[in-house]
Design an enzyme around this catalytic site. Structure first.
Site, mmCIF file in Angstrom:
data_model
loop_
_atom_site.group_PDB
_atom_site.id
_atom_site.type_symbol
_atom_site.label_atom_id
_atom_site.label_comp_id
_atom_site.label_asym_id
_atom_site.label_seq_id
_atom_site.Cartn_x
_atom_site.Cartn_y
_atom_site.Cartn_z
ATOM 1 N N ARG A 1 11.769 22.177 0.027
ATOM 2 C CA ARG A 1 13.000 22.623 -0.643
ATOM 3 C C ARG A 1 12.862 22.623 -2.160
ATOM 4 O O ARG A 1 13.646 23.245 -2.866
ATOM 5 C CB ARG A 1 14.158 21.703 -0.258
ATOM 6 C CG ARG A 1 14.541 21.813 1.196
ATOM 7 C CD ARG A 1 15.721 20.924 1.470
ATOM 8 N NE ARG A 1 16.892 21.360 0.724
ATOM 9 C CZ ARG A 1 17.925 21.982 1.253
ATOM 10 N NH1 ARG A 1 17.923 22.259 2.520
ATOM 11 N NH2 ARG A 1 18.941 22.324 0.510
ATOM 12 N N HIS B 1 9.420 60.365 -8.060
ATOM 13 C CA HIS B 1 10.404 60.303 -9.144
ATOM 14 C C HIS B 1 10.099 59.160 -10.101
ATOM 15 O O HIS B 1 11.003 58.479 -10.568
ATOM 16 C CB HIS B 1 11.815 60.157 -8.565
ATOM 17 C CG HIS B 1 12.219 61.329 -7.724
ATOM 18 N ND1 HIS B 1 12.413 62.587 -8.238
ATOM 19 C CD2 HIS B 1 12.425 61.440 -6.394
ATOM 20 C CE1 HIS B 1 12.733 63.421 -7.264
ATOM 21 N NE2 HIS B 1 12.740 62.745 -6.127
ATOM 22 N N GLU C 1 10.581 44.631 1.578
ATOM 23 C CA GLU C 1 10.352 43.302 2.154
ATOM 24 C C GLU C 1 8.858 42.937 2.086
ATOM 25 O O GLU C 1 8.494 41.822 1.697
ATOM 26 C CB GLU C 1 10.883 43.286 3.602
ATOM 27 C CG GLU C 1 10.385 42.172 4.511
ATOM 28 C CD GLU C 1 10.782 40.761 4.103
ATOM 29 O OE1 GLU C 1 11.486 40.594 3.097
ATOM 30 O OE2 GLU C 1 10.331 39.811 4.777
ATOM 31 N N LYS D 1 13.101 27.120 -0.833
ATOM 32 C CA LYS D 1 13.405 27.649 0.496
ATOM 33 C C LYS D 1 14.867 28.031 0.607
ATOM 34 O O LYS D 1 15.223 29.030 1.205
ATOM 35 C CB LYS D 1 13.064 26.589 1.543
ATOM 36 C CG LYS D 1 13.321 27.014 2.977
ATOM 37 C CD LYS D 1 12.303 28.025 3.405
ATOM 38 C CE LYS D 1 12.566 28.625 4.763
ATOM 39 N NZ LYS D 1 11.945 29.953 4.877
ATOM 40 N N CYS E 1 16.658 21.545 -4.296
ATOM 41 C CA CYS E 1 16.211 20.150 -4.339
ATOM 42 C C CYS E 1 16.536 19.477 -3.001
ATOM 43 O O CYS E 1 17.337 19.972 -2.230
ATOM 44 C CB CYS E 1 16.933 19.402 -5.435
ATOM 45 S SG CYS E 1 17.006 20.286 -6.982
ATOM 46 N N ASN F 1 21.860 17.256 -6.072
ATOM 47 C CA ASN F 1 21.502 18.672 -5.904
ATOM 48 C C ASN F 1 22.669 19.494 -6.432
ATOM 49 O O ASN F 1 23.820 19.111 -6.249
ATOM 50 C CB ASN F 1 21.337 19.035 -4.425
ATOM 51 C CG ASN F 1 20.071 18.467 -3.840
ATOM 52 O OD1 ASN F 1 19.239 17.934 -4.555
ATOM 53 N ND2 ASN F 1 19.924 18.588 -2.531
ATOM 54 N N GLY F 2 22.372 20.641 -7.031
ATOM 55 C CA GLY F 2 23.461 21.507 -7.495
ATOM 56 C C GLY F 2 23.528 21.537 -9.007
ATOM 57 O O GLY F 2 22.570 21.149 -9.695
ATOM 58 N N LYS G 1 7.085 39.856 -0.062
ATOM 59 C CA LYS G 1 6.185 38.841 0.500
ATOM 60 C C LYS G 1 4.902 38.777 -0.330
ATOM 61 O O LYS G 1 4.419 37.707 -0.654
ATOM 62 C CB LYS G 1 5.808 39.181 1.942
ATOM 63 C CG LYS G 1 6.855 38.883 2.950
ATOM 64 C CD LYS G 1 7.052 37.403 3.131
ATOM 65 C CE LYS G 1 8.363 37.051 3.740
ATOM 66 N NZ LYS G 1 9.584 37.476 3.314
ATOM 67 N N TRP H 1 13.726 20.719 -7.799
ATOM 68 C CA TRP H 1 13.372 22.101 -8.173
ATOM 69 C C TRP H 1 14.170 22.358 -9.441
ATOM 70 O O TRP H 1 15.394 22.458 -9.407
ATOM 71 C CB TRP H 1 13.778 23.051 -7.045
ATOM 72 C CG TRP H 1 13.369 24.472 -7.225
ATOM 73 C CD1 TRP H 1 12.160 25.017 -6.905
ATOM 74 C CD2 TRP H 1 14.167 25.546 -7.726
ATOM 75 N NE1 TRP H 1 12.169 26.364 -7.174
ATOM 76 C CE2 TRP H 1 13.385 26.719 -7.679
ATOM 77 C CE3 TRP H 1 15.475 25.641 -8.211
ATOM 78 C CZ2 TRP H 1 13.846 27.949 -8.093
ATOM 79 C CZ3 TRP H 1 15.943 26.879 -8.628
ATOM 80 C CH2 TRP H 1 15.128 28.014 -8.568
ATOM 81 N N GLU I 1 5.563 37.104 -3.762
ATOM 82 C CA GLU I 1 5.874 35.674 -3.791
ATOM 83 C C GLU I 1 4.705 34.802 -3.329
ATOM 84 O O GLU I 1 4.545 33.687 -3.797
ATOM 85 C CB GLU I 1 7.185 35.339 -3.064
ATOM 86 C CG GLU I 1 7.261 35.658 -1.608
ATOM 87 C CD GLU I 1 8.638 35.367 -1.009
ATOM 88 O OE1 GLU I 1 9.431 34.622 -1.596
ATOM 89 O OE2 GLU I 1 8.919 35.900 0.077
HETATM 90 C C1 G6P Z 1 15.151 32.151 -0.881
HETATM 91 C C2 G6P Z 1 13.953 32.173 0.038
HETATM 92 C C3 G6P Z 1 13.834 33.539 0.709
HETATM 93 C C4 G6P Z 1 15.123 33.874 1.439
HETATM 94 C C5 G6P Z 1 16.329 33.803 0.494
HETATM 95 C C6 G6P Z 1 17.631 33.844 1.270
HETATM 96 O O1 G6P Z 1 14.917 32.964 -1.975
HETATM 97 O O2 G6P Z 1 12.773 31.886 -0.677
HETATM 98 O O3 G6P Z 1 12.764 33.525 1.637
HETATM 99 O O4 G6P Z 1 15.033 35.162 1.986
HETATM 100 O O5 G6P Z 1 16.343 32.566 -0.217
HETATM 101 O O6 G6P Z 1 17.721 32.663 2.027
HETATM 102 P P1 G6P Z 1 18.606 32.482 3.299
HETATM 103 O O7 G6P Z 1 18.398 31.060 3.706
HETATM 104 O O8 G6P Z 1 20.019 32.765 2.888
HETATM 105 O O9 G6P Z 1 18.124 33.455 4.327
#
Ligand code: G6P
Length: 604
Positions: free
Chosen positions: A27, A500, A477, A599, A2, A96-97, A481, A70, A484
Site C-alpha cells: 500500500r 492526427h 490500459e 495500490k 499508506c 493515513n489520509g 501497464k 506513501w 507503470e
Molecule cells: C491505483 C492503482 C491502479 C488502480 C487505480 C484504481 O492507481 O495503482 O492499479 O487501477 O488505483 O484503483 P481501484 O482500487 O479503485 O480499482
C-alpha cells in the site's frame, strides 16, 4: 496508500507489528515505523526490511502501532515517517489520509510555542492531540478531531496509557480484528487474516477505544455505536506468492481462476441469463435506465470504457465513462432515470468514493463493481456485484481488471435480456463466458514466447499502443501497464486517431503495439498498420491465431484465440500484461512495487 497496523494483547507486539507492516507494504513503501509503549518509536526509510534490520532485538511490550508510508506531505525521510510524536514525546500517532486545515492549525500551534520537525500534516495532528491531552487519551483525540478537517484513518497511543489504542476513521479505512489473545487494528483486512477472520469494519465518523480484551466503538462525540462482526471470506494462502517470483506474475497466471470465481453460480445457460444476487432487487431500475455513468480511476476506468462498448452494443444502454476525479468536480446534469456505477478493485479509492457520494446526494441510483468485500464503496452503494477475483497485491491491477470486464459482460446480459437481447444471443454469450478461462490458458501458455519478444522490445524508450472499437480502451490500459511497470513512456490511441498527431513521432526507434483482432473493424486496423510500416516503425501485433495477413505486415506477432467478440478484449489484453511484466524484469525493476505508486489511492 499508506498502511496502518496495531496490536494490543498478551503476545510480544514488535514482531507482530513488523509482520503486519510486511503485508501492508504494497500500500505504500517509502518509509515505515513502529511505536511500542515504554520503548519509543523506531523508523526507517525504504522497505520494511530496513525497519526490521534496525529493530535488532525483540522489543518488550505487548502493544504498539505501526505504519508504512506513501509520501503526500514531505519527502520520504525518517523525520517525516510515522509514528509522529507530540511536544512532550509521550503521544504517538500513525495516520493515513490528509489533514486539509493543517497549515492553519500549525500556525496556531506555533503561536503556543510548539515546534515542528517534519513537513507532515500528521505531526500537526499529533501535536494538537498533545495540547488537548489532560490524562485521558480518548477525550484528547475526540477534542482534536472536532478541530480537524480532512480525511483520516488514525491510531493513537500514549506512554501514560499503554493499555489503550484509540482509533478514528474519516475517509480512510480501518478494520478491527478480534483475536483470542488480543485485538488488532489495520487499514486493510489482508494484514489481519493471518490472526483472525473476525473483523469489524469502521465507518466514517466512527472511533474506537481498543484494549487487550475489549473494544468500544463510538461516534466522535462519544455516543456508543453497535457494529456487527463480519467474517473475512478468503485465506492467507491467497495472498502468498505461490512459488512465483512476483505477485504480478502470480496474479496474471491466476486470471483464469479469477474469471471462474467471478462467474461462479452466476450463469444460467439454458435461459441465456445471469444471476447477480445483489442487483436482483434493482432489476427494473437497471433495465429502465436512460443512461449509465461509469466512474472509476486508472485501470478500473479503462475496464469501464471496454464496458461502455459492450453495454451499448449488447444491452442497448447509453453509457458514459468518467474519471471519478473529474466527475466529482464538474456539473452533472441530473436525470432521474440515470444511475452511476463505480468500478473499484480496492473499494477505497478516494475519488471514486467521492463520485458515488455525490451521485447519491443528487438522488441517483448508485451501483458498484468492487473486489474487496466490506470496503467503503461496496458498503455505500445502493447495490453491486463483488468480483471475487481474490486479493490483488501487485500494484498494477491485472486479474481484477479482467474480472471487472467479465462482470460488465454479465451486466450487459442482465440488463440486455430485459431489453433487446434475444435468448439465443444470451445463450451464446454465456457459452463464451464459460469458455473464457480455457481460452486465456492458451495465451498464458505462450509465456516463454512473450518473454522473448519482451527482451527484444525492452530496448525502446517509447511505445504507442493502438486498437479500435472495444480494443481502443485496451490500448490505453496496455500503455498504462507498460509505463507503470517499466517506466517506458507509452501512450494508448484509438487506431483512427494515430494520423492526427502521434504518427509524427514514429520512426525505427518508436514501436507500435497494435491490437488487430478479426472483428468488424479489422480492415481499418490493418490500414493503420500499413500507415505505421510506411514510417518504418517496428510493429508488434496482437492478432488472432492463424491470421496470415497481419503476420506478413508486422515485425512480431503474439497470437490470441479468436473468440466471441464480447470476450475478445479480455483475451487480447492478457499478453500485454505479460509483455509489461517481462520488460520490467528485463530492465531489473521491482515490478510489484513501481516507484511513486500505491495500490489503493485513498487521498485525492
Ligand atoms: C491505483 C492503482 C491502479 C488502480 C487505480 C484504481 O492507481 O495503482 O492499479 O487501477 O488505483 O484503483 P481501484 O482500487 O479503485 O480499482
Amino acid at each position: 496508500m499508506c498502511g496502518i497496523f496495531g496490536y494490543i494483547g498478551t503476545r510480544t507486539a514488535s514482531p507482530i507489528l513488523v509482520e503486519g507492516l510486511r503485508t501492508l507494504e504494497y500500500r505504500g513503501y517509502d518509509s515505515a515505523g513502529i511505536y511500542v509503549p515504554g520503548y519509543g518509536a523506531v523508523k526507517a526509510v525504504g522497505p520494511i526490511d530496513n525497519l526490521a534490520k534496525k529493530i535488532k532485538e525483540t522489543i518488550p511490550g505487548t502493544s504498539g502501532i505501526a505504519h508504512t508510508r506513501w509520501a503526500t506531505h514531505g519527502a520520504p525521510t525518517e523525520t517525516n515517517a510515522h509514528p509522529h510524536t507530540d511536544q512532550s514525546g509521550s503521544i504517538f500517532v500513525v495516520h493515513n489520509g490528509i489533514i486539509e486545515n493543517y497549515t492553519l492549525l500549525k500556525e496556531g500551534l506555533k503561536v503556543q510555542g510548539i515546534t515542528f520537525e517534519s513537513d507532515t500534516d500528521t505531526e500537526v495532528l499529533t501535536k494538537l492531540i498533545g495540547i488537548n491531552y489532560s490524562g485521558d487519551l480518548l477525550e484528547a483525540v475526540q477534542r482534536t478531531l472536532r478541530m480537524v478537517q480532512g480525511t483520516y484513518g488514525l491510531a493513537v497511543m500514549s506512554e501514560h496509557e499503554p493499555e489503550k489504542i484509540v482509533v478514528a476513521r474519516m475517509g480512510s479505512p480501518l478494520v478491527i480484528g478480534i483475536c483470542e489473545d488480543g485485538n488488532i487494528i489495520a487499514s486493510d483486512p489482508s494484514a489481519i487474516v493471518s490472526h483472525t477472520k473476525d473483523v469489524i469494519y469502521l465507518d466514517d465518523g466512527d472511533m474506537a477505544l481498543i484494549e487487550k480484551d475489549s473494544y468500544q466503538i463510538m461516534s466522535f462525540e462519544g455516543r456508543g455505536r453497535e457494529k456487527t462482526t463480519e467474517k473475512i471470506e478468503w485465506d492467507l494462502e491467497e495472498i502468498k506468492k505461490d512459488g512465483y517470483d512476483h505477485y504480478l506474475l502470480k496474479e496474471i497466471m491466476e486470471i483464469p481462476k479469477a474469471i471462474e470465481n467471478t462467474l461462479r453460480g452466476r450463469l444460467i445457460p439454458d435461459k441465456g441469463r445471469v444471476k447477480l444476487g445483489g442487483l436482483e432487487k434493482h432489476s427494473d431500475k437497471l433495465s429502465g435506465l436512460h443512461r449509465l455513468t461509469i466512474v472509476g480511476c486508472g485501470s478500473a476506468a479503462y475496464a469501464g470504457e471496454v464496458g461502455r462498448y459492450i453495454l451499448e452494443e449488447y444491452a442497448g444502454v447509453p453509457t458514459t465513462v468518467e474519471l471519478a476525479s473529474e466527475y466529482r468536480y464538474r456539473t452533472n446534469l441530473k436525470d432521474s432515470k440515470s444511475a452511476v456505477l463505480a468500478i473499484s478493485q480496492s473499494g477505497e479509492t478516494a475519488d471514486t468514493l467521492a463520485a458515488i457520494r455525490l451521485a447519491k446526494k443528487q438522488g441517483l441510483g448508485t451501483f458498484g463493481i468492487v473486489n474487496v468485500v466490506g470496503s467503503t464503496i461496496a458498503r455505500e452503494n445502493d447495490a453491486g456485484v463483488y468480483n471475487h477475483a481474490g486479493p490483488e497485491v501487485s500494484i498494477a491491477s491485472t486479474k481484477a481488471v479482467i474480472s471487472q470486464i467479465t462482470v460488465l459482460i454479465m451486466l450487459a446480459v442482465f440488463i440486455g435480456r430485459e431489453r433487446k437481447m434475444s435468448l439465443e444471443d444470451g445463450k451464446d454469450i454465456i457459452e463464451a463466458l464459460q469458455s473464457l478461462p480455457k481460452e486465456i490458458e492458451k495465451v498464458l501458455e505462450q509465456r516463454e514466447e512473450i518473454e522473448k519478444i519482451a527482451k527484444k522490445y525492452a530496448q525502446f524508450q517509447n511505445f504507442v499502443f493502438i486498437g479500435r472499437n472495444n480494443h481502443s480502451p485496451l490500448a490505453s490500459e496496455a500503455a498504462l501497464k507498460l509505463k507503470e511497470i517499466t517506466y517506458i513512456h507509452a501512450e494508448g490511441y484509438p487506431g483512427g486517431e494515430l494520423k492526427h498527431g502521434p504518427i509524427a513521432l514514429l520512426d525505427e526507434k518508436f514501436p507500435v503495439v497494435a491490437f488487430a483482432p478479426q472483428d468488424h473493424v479489422y480492415e481499418k486496423i490493418v490500414s493503420n498498420i500499413e500507415e505505421i510500416k510506411a514510417r518504418k516503425a517496428p510493429v508488434l501485433a496482437i492478432a488472432n491465431t492463424g491470421d496470415d495477413q497481419v503476420s506478413h505486415l508486422v515485425d512480431d506477432v503474439i497470437y490470441v484465440p479468436k473468440v466471441h467478440p464480447i470476450i475478445q478484449s479480455i483475451v487480447s489484453i492478457v499478453p500485454t500484461y505479460l509483455l509489461a511484466y517481462y520488460i520490467g524484469i528485463e530492465k531489473g525493476y521491482n515490478v510489484d512495487r513501481p516507484r511513486n505508486l500505491a495500490k489503493s489511492v485513498t487521498v485525492e
